[in-house]
Motif scaffolding. Structure first.
Motif, mmCIF file in Angstrom:
data_model
loop_
_atom_site.group_PDB
_atom_site.id
_atom_site.type_symbol
_atom_site.label_atom_id
_atom_site.label_comp_id
_atom_site.label_asym_id
_atom_site.label_seq_id
_atom_site.Cartn_x
_atom_site.Cartn_y
_atom_site.Cartn_z
ATOM 1 N N LEU A 1 0.831 -1.208 0.000
ATOM 2 C CA LEU A 1 0.000 0.000 0.000
ATOM 3 C C LEU A 1 0.865 1.259 0.000
ATOM 4 C CD1 LEU A 1 -2.850 -0.976 2.465
ATOM 5 C CD2 LEU A 1 -3.183 -0.121 0.139
ATOM 6 N N LEU A 2 1.942 1.205 0.760
ATOM 7 C CA LEU A 2 2.830 2.367 0.827
ATOM 8 C C LEU A 2 3.390 2.668 -0.564
ATOM 9 C CD1 LEU A 2 3.701 4.303 3.011
ATOM 10 C CD2 LEU A 2 5.694 2.853 3.449
ATOM 11 N N ALA A 3 3.713 1.605 -1.296
ATOM 12 C CA ALA A 3 4.216 1.801 -2.667
ATOM 13 C C ALA A 3 3.154 2.465 -3.548
ATOM 14 C CB ALA A 3 4.638 0.454 -3.255
ATOM 15 N N GLU A 4 1.874 2.279 -3.175
ATOM 16 C CA GLU A 4 0.759 2.916 -3.927
ATOM 17 C C GLU A 4 0.435 4.294 -3.364
ATOM 18 O OE1 GLU A 4 -0.824 1.727 -6.607
ATOM 19 O OE2 GLU A 4 0.524 -0.015 -6.581
ATOM 20 N N GLY A 5 1.198 4.753 -2.370
ATOM 21 C CA GLY A 5 0.968 6.092 -1.812
ATOM 22 C C GLY A 5 -0.049 6.131 -0.689
ATOM 23 N N VAL A 6 -0.229 5.001 0.028
ATOM 24 C CA VAL A 6 -1.191 4.948 1.134
ATOM 25 C C VAL A 6 -0.488 4.401 2.375
ATOM 26 C CG1 VAL A 6 -3.394 4.003 1.933
ATOM 27 C CG2 VAL A 6 -3.056 4.484 -0.503
ATOM 28 N N PHE A 7 -0.488 5.174 3.445
ATOM 29 C CA PHE A 7 0.170 4.749 4.681
ATOM 30 C C PHE A 7 -0.880 4.176 5.634
ATOM 31 C CE2 PHE A 7 2.371 6.186 8.809
ATOM 32 C CZ PHE A 7 3.011 4.958 8.933
ATOM 33 N N ALA A 8 -0.918 2.848 5.702
ATOM 34 C CA ALA A 8 -1.879 2.138 6.558
ATOM 35 C C ALA A 8 -1.085 1.150 7.392
ATOM 36 C CB ALA A 8 -2.900 1.414 5.689
ATOM 37 N N PRO A 9 -0.671 1.564 8.585
ATOM 38 C CA PRO A 9 0.271 0.751 9.351
ATOM 39 C C PRO A 9 -0.272 -0.610 9.768
ATOM 40 C CG PRO A 9 -0.248 2.806 10.487
ATOM 41 C CD PRO A 9 -1.084 2.780 9.270
ATOM 42 N N ALA A 10 0.625 -1.612 9.741
ATOM 43 C CA ALA A 10 0.270 -2.968 10.191
ATOM 44 C C ALA A 10 0.336 -3.006 11.710
ATOM 45 C CB ALA A 10 1.236 -3.972 9.596
ATOM 46 N N ILE A 11 -0.667 -3.616 12.335
ATOM 47 C CA ILE A 11 -0.684 -3.792 13.793
ATOM 48 C C ILE A 11 -0.568 -5.286 14.076
ATOM 49 C CG2 ILE A 11 -1.941 -3.330 15.927
ATOM 50 C CD1 ILE A 11 -1.383 -0.749 14.495
#
Ligand SMILES: Cc1ncc(COP(=O)(O)O)c(C=O)c1O
Length: 386
Positions: A339-349
């Protein structure tokens, strides 16, 4: 140094289990899009739910307080660190929470680890929801009371445990109002009824409901229209309020006892003036801005529906916290990286923050996200469907 070799061994074991954490450096304010590792990405991992940490009025109040009171409190509150900004903020909190009094701590963690050992100690019983926050768990450990964990939101189980509790001097039920990693709301009316029946105290951690739920954003207890006199409310100023600090709202007698006995209140320096003023102004903004809460919930609904339509599994959240459950820590980390590579920061918990095999992306929308940012987030999820 040989005596320190075990440190590397422990880190290697975490790496092996997919549980090693690394710090990321954010190069901008926590708005809908942040600058992270050299690029702009949509932020879905912030607790700045209402965007108040960058609200112009809040920033002005913080600057003004720094000019008038300096950068630090320079003392613990019982010595010289208790300036008038505390008095104003605590009166505002008590008004918002509809309680006799409120007391501010240096963090929500400090508030929980301080109050629980005051309310319960050896000879007492604490009943704690299975998914309560780590600061509650640590507060229970410090208390030396007997602790029994009831199944998540299972009021029948809570009742069964209470019915066997007559040998204890006092009983304390403690629950998150909104569960931090799941986004669901505790069944407070039922829990309160059980607490009243068994003459147990009830402590609600409203870290994620405050500012967001209930009339004027005053939290989970207000959301259910419950009697604020019968419930001790804990919360934090670090999430929807956009500042820092924890609080306890309750009776004058409770606050007096905390001032005299709470170790996390007594043995630490007061908060910076800028933080107190920012929190106080943020409370006023929260009260007068229902449109922020409407926008927050509309974004949450939009993102939730889109992700379900894409085939993702979400826990049944009722709030701005949207957990996308993926299972193993490695799987959660891989999707977060994609997702980060797609420009979205959604952290893994990952565990221990969540139970084993329930690693997830914990998404949190903000009222200040733009429609474009929400669409970009959805497009990112569409591109990385596992
Ligand atoms: C449910 C809950 N309680 C307490 C805390 C601690 O609050 P703070 O970050 O202000 O220490 C948090 C946040 O991490 C939380 O999620």
């Amino acid at each position: 140094m040989e005596s320190h070799d075990w440190l590397d061994t422990e880190c290697a074991a975490l790496e092996q289990a997919g549980l090693r954490r690394h710090l990321r450096t954010v190069m901008s304010a926590p708005t809908g899009t942040i600058h992270l590792d050299g690029r702009d990405v949509v932020l879905l991992g912030s607790n700045n739910y209402l965007g108040l940490s960058t609200h112009p009025q809040v920033i002005t109040a913080a600057i003004e307080a720094t000019r008038n009171f300096g950068t630090g409190a320079s003392g613990s509150r019982l010595i010289s660190g208790n300036n008038e900004l505390y008095t104003t903020l605590e009166a505002n909190l008590a008004k918002t929470k509809n309680t006799e009094a409120a007391l501010v701590f240096s963090s929500g963690y400090a508030a929980n680890t301080s109050i629980i050992p005051i309310l319960a100690s050896e000879g007492d019983l604490i009943l704690s929801d299975a998914l309560n926050h780590a600061s509650i768990i640590d507060g229970c450990r410090l208390s030396r009371a007997t602790k029994k964990v009831y199944r998540h939101c299972d009021v029948e189980h809570l009742k069964a445990l209470l019915s066997e509790s007559t040998a204890f001097r006092r009983r304390l039920i403690v629950t998150d109002g909104v569960f931090s990693m799941d986004g669901n709301i505790a069944p407070l009316p039922d829990i309160y009824e059980v607490a009243t029946h068994y003459e147990a105290m009830l402590l609600v951690d409203d870290a994620h409901g405050f500012g967001v739920l209930g009339k004027d954003g005053s939290g989970t207890v207000a959301h259910f229209g419950l009697d604020s006199e019968g419930i001790i409310q804990m919360g934090t100023l670090s999430k929807a309020v956009g500042a820092l600090g924890g609080y306890i709202a309750g009776s004058r007698a409770l606050v007096e006892l905390l001032i005299n006995k709470a170790r996390g209140f007594i043995f630490t320096t007061g908060l910076p003036p800028a933080t107190l003023a920012a929190a106080n102004t943020a409370l006023d903004v929260i009260r007068s801005s229902p449109e922020l809460r409407q926008r927050l919930f509309s974004h949450a609904e939009h993102l939730k529906t889109a992700l379900i339509n894409l085939g993702y599994t979400l826990l049944p959240s009722e709030t701005q916290i949207l957990p996308v459950v993926l299972g193993s820590p490695q799987r959660a980390t891989n999707i977060a990286d994609a997702l980060l590579a797609e420009g979205v920061f959604a952290p893994a918990i990952r565990p221990p923050a969540v139970p084993p095999d329930t690693s997830r992306l914990r998404l949190a929308v903000m009222a200040t996200h733009t429609e474009t940012e929400i669409h970009k987030a959805i497009a990112g999820f569409a591109a990385v469907i596992p």
